[in-house]
Design an enzyme around this catalytic site. Structure first.
Site, mmCIF file in Angstrom:
data_model
loop_
_atom_site.group_PDB
_atom_site.id
_atom_site.type_symbol
_atom_site.label_atom_id
_atom_site.label_comp_id
_atom_site.label_asym_id
_atom_site.label_seq_id
_atom_site.Cartn_x
_atom_site.Cartn_y
_atom_site.Cartn_z
ATOM 1 N N PRO A 30 0.826 -1.206 0.000
ATOM 2 C CA PRO A 30 0.000 0.000 0.000
ATOM 3 C C PRO A 30 0.862 1.257 0.000
ATOM 4 C CG PRO A 30 -0.748 -1.561 1.666
ATOM 5 C CD PRO A 30 0.557 -2.065 1.158
ATOM 6 N N GLU A 31 0.338 2.304 -0.638
ATOM 7 C CA GLU A 31 1.025 3.583 -0.664
ATOM 8 C C GLU A 31 0.296 4.571 0.247
ATOM 9 O OE1 GLU A 31 1.842 4.651 -4.766
ATOM 10 O OE2 GLU A 31 2.389 2.583 -5.234
ATOM 11 N N LYS A 77 4.118 5.603 5.245
ATOM 12 C CA LYS A 77 3.416 4.346 5.499
ATOM 13 C C LYS A 77 3.377 3.996 6.978
ATOM 14 C CE LYS A 77 4.716 2.972 0.867
ATOM 15 N NZ LYS A 77 5.470 2.048 -0.010
ATOM 16 N N ARG A 129 11.283 -1.796 -9.822
ATOM 17 C CA ARG A 129 9.827 -1.852 -9.759
ATOM 18 C C ARG A 129 9.263 -1.793 -11.176
ATOM 19 N NH1 ARG A 129 7.731 -0.168 -4.958
ATOM 20 N NH2 ARG A 129 5.876 -1.298 -5.677
#
Length: 263
Positions: free
Chosen positions: A2-3, A53, A253
């Protein structure tokens, strides 16, 4: 992983369940935290703050619960006294008369004083949070042009939490597409108008994702207020120029972009 927008939505959910209500039961699994539990009963959760985060649960007595979900941690909201059936390991329970918030599987948990919070090594490394509504595009532009960041390629810079906290891979992809910028560029190569567009997008796109992702507006052509224009759309047609979206790997990524219009 999650960002920032997903973490902020989780915090919103937790706040809606327990903020401002006296705690009736507090439980911590880590042995170094168990002595704090009795003193937190009767206190209120004043705010659940996000920094990148990390979640910071601020108690009325002045202490803060620091937690970072990393890859496997997850928060749940349940009715008071409810024990969900799950294979996850419960780490934290904060309960009021009607609701409880439960943290499962996270390993990075601490109770901090205000002084310890100010000196926390992870938090000290973070840049300004894109979901902090006091952060302005002018401040982001200044940060882009700072000696520390101005020559960094966007492919890596937009993943670096020391630059701006709360960004991540899908946001990197969507921001650069929105600005029609190729990932190999740096702020030092842009003109003033391009810098203004990028600085604004670095705030607007994460905030739109936080506030509206999954929300449908029937008056808009595509329905969803936030949706992926290029992320996970390799081989599809770019809606801006008609080119074909490609997938590559940048900074370890997956990266999606349109070579036809991202220059």
């Amino acid at each position: 992983m999650p960002e920032g927008p997903e973490i902020r939505r989780a915090a919103d959910m937790l706040e809606a369940a327990v903020q401002g209500k006296p705690l009736t039961d507090v439980w911590f699994a880590p042995p170094q935290l168990t002595d704090f539990a009795p003193g937190l009963v009767g206190q209120r959760i004043e705010q659940i703050e996000t920094r990148g985060k990390a979640l910071l649960t601020h108690f009325s007595g002045g202490l803060t619960l620091y937690s970072h979900n990393q890859l496997y941690g997850v928060w749940r909201v349940v009715n008071a006294g409810e024990t969900p059936q799950t294979n996850r390991v419960l780490r934290v329970k904060l309960q009021t008369t009607d609701k409880a918030i439960l943290l499962y599987s996270a390993s990075d948990i601490a109770i901090l004083t205000a002084e310890q919070l100010a000196q926390h090594p992870f938090l000290q490394r973070l840049g300004p949070d894109v979901l902090n509504m006091t952060l302005t595009a002018a401040q982001v532009k200044e940060r882009l042009l700072s000696p520390r960041f101005r020559r960094r390629r966007f492919s890596g810079l937009l993943l670096d939490q020391a630059f701006l906290a709360g960004l991540g891979n899908y946001l990197r992809v969507e921001i650069l597409w929105h600005c029609a910028l190729a990932p190999q560029h740096s702020a030092a190569e842009l003109d003033d108008a391009q810098l203004d567009v990028l600085a604004q997008a670095l705030l607007d796109i994460p905030r739109l994702s936080w506030q509206t992702r999954g929300t449908v507006d029937e008056n808009k052509h595509h329905g969803a207020l936030f949706r992926f224009r290029v992320f996970h759309r390799a081989g599809e047609m770019c809606e801006r120029c008609g080119g074909i979206i490609e997938k590559t790997t940048l900074s370890s990524r997956p990266f999606y972009w349109c070579p036809g219009c991202q220059r």
